[in-house]
Scaffold this motif. Structure first.
Motif, PDB file in Angstrom:
ATOM      1  N   PRO A 227      44.800  28.415  32.533  1.00 45.10           N
ATOM      2  CA  PRO A 227      45.012  29.285  33.154  1.00 45.10           C
ATOM      3  C   PRO A 227      44.380  30.648  33.366  1.00 45.10           C
ATOM      4  O   PRO A 227      43.851  31.392  34.130  1.00 45.10           O
ATOM      5  CB  PRO A 227      46.492  29.716  32.565  1.00 45.10           C
ATOM      6  N   GLU A 228      43.564  30.999  31.658  1.00 40.65           N
ATOM      7  CA  GLU A 228      42.765  31.957  31.738  1.00 40.65           C
ATOM      8  C   GLU A 228      41.470  32.186  32.293  1.00 40.65           C
ATOM      9  O   GLU A 228      40.770  33.055  32.708  1.00 40.65           O
ATOM     10  CB  GLU A 228      42.574  32.266  30.008  1.00 40.65           C
TER      11      GLU A 228
ATOM     12  N   LYS B 109      48.393  30.064  38.533  1.00 43.30           N
ATOM     13  CA  LYS B 109      47.368  29.464  37.629  1.00 43.30           C
ATOM     14  C   LYS B 109      47.249  28.059  37.022  1.00 43.30           C
ATOM     15  O   LYS B 109      46.246  27.161  37.134  1.00 43.30           O
ATOM     16  CB  LYS B 109      46.782  30.495  36.809  1.00 43.30           C
ATOM     17  N   GLU B 110      48.523  27.702  36.576  1.00 45.06           N
ATOM     18  CA  GLU B 110      48.873  26.530  35.932  1.00 45.06           C
ATOM     19  C   GLU B 110      48.635  25.578  37.067  1.00 45.06           C
ATOM     20  O   GLU B 110      48.319  24.254  36.904  1.00 45.06           O
ATOM     21  CB  GLU B 110      50.153  26.378  35.284  1.00 45.06           C
TER      22      GLU B 110
ATOM     23  N   LEU C 121      43.759  33.594  44.325  1.00 49.30           N
ATOM     24  CA  LEU C 121      43.214  33.019  42.908  1.00 49.30           C
ATOM     25  C   LEU C 121      42.292  32.105  43.493  1.00 49.30           C
ATOM     26  O   LEU C 121      42.513  31.234  44.108  1.00 49.30           O
ATOM     27  CB  LEU C 121      44.562  32.478  42.506  1.00 49.30           C
TER      28      LEU C 121
ATOM     29  N   ILE D 234      41.139  30.876  35.370  1.00 53.29           N
ATOM     30  CA  ILE D 234      41.239  31.231  36.917  1.00 53.29           C
ATOM     31  C   ILE D 234      40.763  32.676  37.106  1.00 53.29           C
ATOM     32  O   ILE D 234      41.295  33.621  36.385  1.00 53.29           O
ATOM     33  CB  ILE D 234      42.681  30.854  37.564  1.00 53.29           C
ATOM     34  N   CYS D 235      40.115  32.969  38.282  1.00 53.90           N
ATOM     35  CA  CYS D 235      39.695  34.317  38.755  1.00 53.90           C
ATOM     36  C   CYS D 235      40.481  34.692  40.040  1.00 53.90           C
ATOM     37  O   CYS D 235      40.986  33.748  40.466  1.00 53.90           O
ATOM     38  CB  CYS D 235      38.381  34.432  38.763  1.00 53.90           C
TER      39      CYS D 235
ATOM     40  N   CYS E   7      45.347  24.361  37.928  1.00 51.59           N
ATOM     41  CA  CYS E   7      44.552  23.774  36.663  1.00 51.59           C
ATOM     42  C   CYS E   7      45.172  22.200  36.851  1.00 51.59           C
ATOM     43  O   CYS E   7      44.370  21.360  36.773  1.00 51.59           O
ATOM     44  CB  CYS E   7      45.205  24.301  35.236  1.00 51.59           C
TER      45      CYS E   7
ATOM     46  N   GLY F 132      39.346  38.158  36.409  1.00 50.91           N
ATOM     47  CA  GLY F 132      39.012  37.019  35.711  1.00 50.91           C
ATOM     48  C   GLY F 132      37.741  37.258  34.959  1.00 50.91           C
ATOM     49  O   GLY F 132      36.947  38.021  35.378  1.00 50.91           O
TER      50      GLY F 132
ATOM     51  N   ARG G 154      51.307  33.515  36.679  1.00 53.33           N
ATOM     52  CA  ARG G 154      50.836  32.280  35.600  1.00 53.33           C
ATOM     53  C   ARG G 154      51.246  31.018  36.155  1.00 53.33           C
ATOM     54  O   ARG G 154      50.341  29.989  35.972  1.00 53.33           O
ATOM     55  CB  ARG G 154      51.835  32.540  34.240  1.00 53.33           C
TER      56      ARG G 154
ATOM     57  N   ASN H  68      48.523  37.908  38.704  1.00 56.68           N
ATOM     58  CA  ASN H  68      48.850  37.779  37.407  1.00 56.68           C
ATOM     59  C   ASN H  68      49.944  36.331  37.603  1.00 56.68           C
ATOM     60  O   ASN H  68      50.470  36.151  36.487  1.00 56.68           O
ATOM     61  CB  ASN H  68      49.431  38.728  36.751  1.00 56.68           C
TER      62      ASN H  68
ATOM     63  N   SER I 174      39.449  28.836  41.538  1.00 60.10           N
ATOM     64  CA  SER I 174      38.566  28.423  40.157  1.00 60.10           C
ATOM     65  C   SER I 174      37.348  29.066  40.180  1.00 60.10           C
ATOM     66  O   SER I 174      36.642  29.335  40.909  1.00 60.10           O
ATOM     67  CB  SER I 174      38.504  26.940  40.475  1.00 60.10           C
TER      68      SER I 174
END
Ligand code: ZN
Length: 294
Positions: free
Chosen positions: A60-61, A14-15, A47, A63-64, A18, A75, A11, A9, A49
């Protein structure tokens, strides 16, 4: 930026994925939905893509996450099938926290021509990269494809995938991405120089100075561990080149600067026992005996 055991989780990570996706897309390294990016965030959590998304426009949402077997654990979107390649690298290299795979055109041109990346030409490439191996071709997606890189993983952070693209890896997603950027810029320079006529190698002394620098800065290089390794000769990965041996056709032959071990390494270096050189001598002996009809 935390990249270990921060959990699925995180964040910020995940950013980061991206952001690297945007760079891949903007540099032309990943057309349409090509390419994939991963970051390890725990003993059994990575994590990554998703499939079927342009890497330039991920949120970010999107990303799995998968476990180390490749089974999806988080994800909404489906994970990329090429994550198995990422996991194979992470399993073999516990120091690797992130993997970037894409199809950068200039480096991929070498993958299509099966032309080894010449060494002893550009200082940055000598110090930050060294020899970049070409892994044999396999249909992308499954475990068999993932394992094409395995024989090369010990001594590099970047592998060219024959007739496909590149994969680079490192301690963070930015570190992994940089290797791809350095490699593709180098391949572009080589192709431009070749259009102008010739490509010149650094001389032996200057090549050795770069390897000394590399050692001083704490970077590893297969040439430090391989006694019969040519300085510029693309031979450090001989063991891995059983199926597919890249042949230098487009670029001039690398100069023969043998005996790197003594000067670059001194006595402090460890030499792996047995290995490639003995195998090679045995193979040549067998071929000579066969040719003599014995
Ligand atoms: Zn691919």
């Amino acid at each position: 930026m935390s990249t270990w055991n921060s959990g699925i989780n995180d964040r910020q990570l995940k950013e980061d994925i991206c952001e690297i996706g945007r760079r891949l897309y903007n540099k032309g390294f990943a057309a349409a939905n090509d390419g994939n990016i991963s970051i390890r965030v725990g003993d059994d959590a990575v994590l990554c893509s998703p499939t079927m998304i342009c890497k330039g426009f991920m949120k970010p949402e999107d990303i799995c996450a998968v476990d180390m077997n490749g089974d999806q654990i988080a994800g909404k979107r489906k994970r990329t099938s090429e994550v198995l390649l990422h996991l194979e690298i992470m399993r073999n290299r516990p120091d690797v926290k992130s993997v970037v795979h894409c199809h950068p055109p200039h480096a991929t041109a070498f993958a299509i021509a099966n032309e080894p990346i010449p060494q002893c030409i550009l200082p940055e490439v000598e110090v930050f990269m060294g020899e970049v191996p070409i892994a044999p071709y396999e249909t992308p997606g499954d475990q068999k494809f993932a394992e094409t890189v395995t024989p090369f993983l010990k001594a590099t952070n970047t592998v060219i995938l024959k007739n496909h693209g590149t994969v680079s890896f490192g301690k963070s997603v930015e570190d992994a991405y940089w290797k791809t950027e350095i490699l593709d810029a180098y391949c572009r320079m080589l192709l431009l120089a070749k259009q102008m006529g010739s490509v010149e190698y650094l001389n032996e002394q200057k090549s050795r100075e770069l390897l000394d620098l590399k050692k001083k800065w704490g970077f590893d290089d297969p040439r430090f561990h391989n006694e019969d390794c040519d300085l510029c000769g693309n031979s450090a990965f001989r063991e891995g080149y059983k199926e597919n041996i890249p042949v230098q056709r487009a670029f001039p032959k690398a100069p023969d600067y043998p005996g790197i071990m003594q000067e670059a390494c001194g006595t402090a270096c460890e030499t792996p026992a047995g290995g490639a050189s003995e195998d090679l001598v045995q193979m040549i002996t067998n071929q000579v005996l066969a040719a003599l009809g014995k």
